[in-house]
Motif scaffolding. Sequence first.
Motif, mmCIF file in Angstrom:
data_model
loop_
_atom_site.group_PDB
_atom_site.id
_atom_site.type_symbol
_atom_site.label_atom_id
_atom_site.label_comp_id
_atom_site.label_asym_id
_atom_site.label_seq_id
_atom_site.Cartn_x
_atom_site.Cartn_y
_atom_site.Cartn_z
ATOM 1 N N SER A 50 -22.944 -13.253 4.253
ATOM 2 C CA SER A 50 -22.038 -12.688 5.258
ATOM 3 C C SER A 50 -22.602 -11.412 5.851
ATOM 4 C CB SER A 50 -20.667 -12.409 4.630
ATOM 5 O OG SER A 50 -20.752 -11.396 3.645
ATOM 6 N N SER A 54 -23.768 -11.802 9.826
ATOM 7 C CA SER A 54 -22.950 -11.024 10.759
ATOM 8 C C SER A 54 -23.795 -9.998 11.507
ATOM 9 C CB SER A 54 -21.802 -10.324 10.016
ATOM 10 O OG SER A 54 -22.301 -9.463 8.996
ATOM 11 N N GLU A 58 -24.276 -9.934 15.563
ATOM 12 C CA GLU A 58 -23.941 -8.700 16.275
ATOM 13 C C GLU A 58 -25.135 -8.161 17.067
ATOM 14 O OE1 GLU A 58 -21.653 -4.453 15.420
ATOM 15 O OE2 GLU A 58 -22.603 -5.523 13.767
ATOM 16 N N THR A 134 -17.595 -15.270 11.069
ATOM 17 C CA THR A 134 -18.551 -14.508 11.875
ATOM 18 C C THR A 134 -18.507 -14.937 13.338
ATOM 19 O OG1 THR A 134 -20.016 -14.345 9.950
ATOM 20 C CG2 THR A 134 -20.974 -13.820 12.094
ATOM 21 N N LYS A 138 -17.567 -11.642 15.048
ATOM 22 C CA LYS A 138 -18.840 -11.200 15.633
ATOM 23 C C LYS A 138 -19.316 -9.804 15.222
ATOM 24 C CE LYS A 138 -18.611 -14.056 19.780
ATOM 25 N NZ LYS A 138 -17.390 -14.784 19.438
ATOM 26 N N PHE A 140 -20.230 -6.930 12.330
ATOM 27 C CA PHE A 140 -20.595 -6.802 10.925
ATOM 28 C C PHE A 140 -19.496 -6.137 10.106
ATOM 29 C CE2 PHE A 140 -22.188 -3.745 7.767
ATOM 30 C CZ PHE A 140 -22.658 -4.629 6.812
ATOM 31 N N VAL A 143 -16.484 -8.573 9.643
ATOM 32 C CA VAL A 143 -16.831 -9.724 8.817
ATOM 33 C C VAL A 143 -17.046 -9.321 7.364
ATOM 34 C CG1 VAL A 143 -18.552 -11.544 8.412
ATOM 35 C CG2 VAL A 143 -17.835 -10.992 10.744
ATOM 36 N N TYR A 144 -17.828 -8.264 7.159
ATOM 37 C CA TYR A 144 -18.157 -7.860 5.792
ATOM 38 C C TYR A 144 -16.933 -7.339 5.055
ATOM 39 C CZ TYR A 144 -21.239 -6.411 2.029
ATOM 40 O OH TYR A 144 -21.869 -6.301 0.810
#
Length: 198
Positions: A50, A54, A58, A134, A138, A140, A143-144
């Motif tokens: 991930s 991501s 990005e 993701t 989109k 980071f 998503v993280y």
Amino acid sequence: MITLFFGFMFAPMMAFVFGSSYSNVPQALNQVYLTFFCTIPLSMVFVGFSSLFSQEVEQGFTLRAELFGYSRMSQVIHKFIALTGFVLLSSIIYSLIFLSHFNLSIPSQSIMIQMGIFQVLNAAIYFMIVFLLTTFLKKFSRVYGISMISYFVIMIVSGIMGNMNVGKLGLYLFILLGILSVIMKVVVGNNNGNKHQY
């Protein structure tokens, strides 16, 4: 480094910590072994993949790769193959270390094949979840953040941090895999029609 740590070191470290308390109880050791065996694809995908994927999205890496002739589906397939290879390699290393350290018998060939399929199935489901997450978010940071929260939630809900029924979990994974496959097919198809997304 995050992928390597959580994918190759986290499971053995935690297994040794918990296993040392049951060094004379083979049944308990087997449960500890299976419990942290299941954390390998979870950790490698939700923590490692991930983060990497991501950042690629990005920063526009996936779009640039497509301009060089790598279709989105091709990128997905190659990423999954590489990820699966790491999951299986980590599973083998973990098994050899844990079983030899606690003098446990090596599973039969048929059992090892089933365990390998189980790991690939887990990796596939987690991969699809992170891919879809993701694709929609989109960023980071988003998503993280969600991936890490999901990581600990799955650890608790699935029973990895408690008692786990592997048989029932396997059935749920098959059902979830089918649903995610349909969703992912639709998302990848839509993205192929829009070059500025994904």
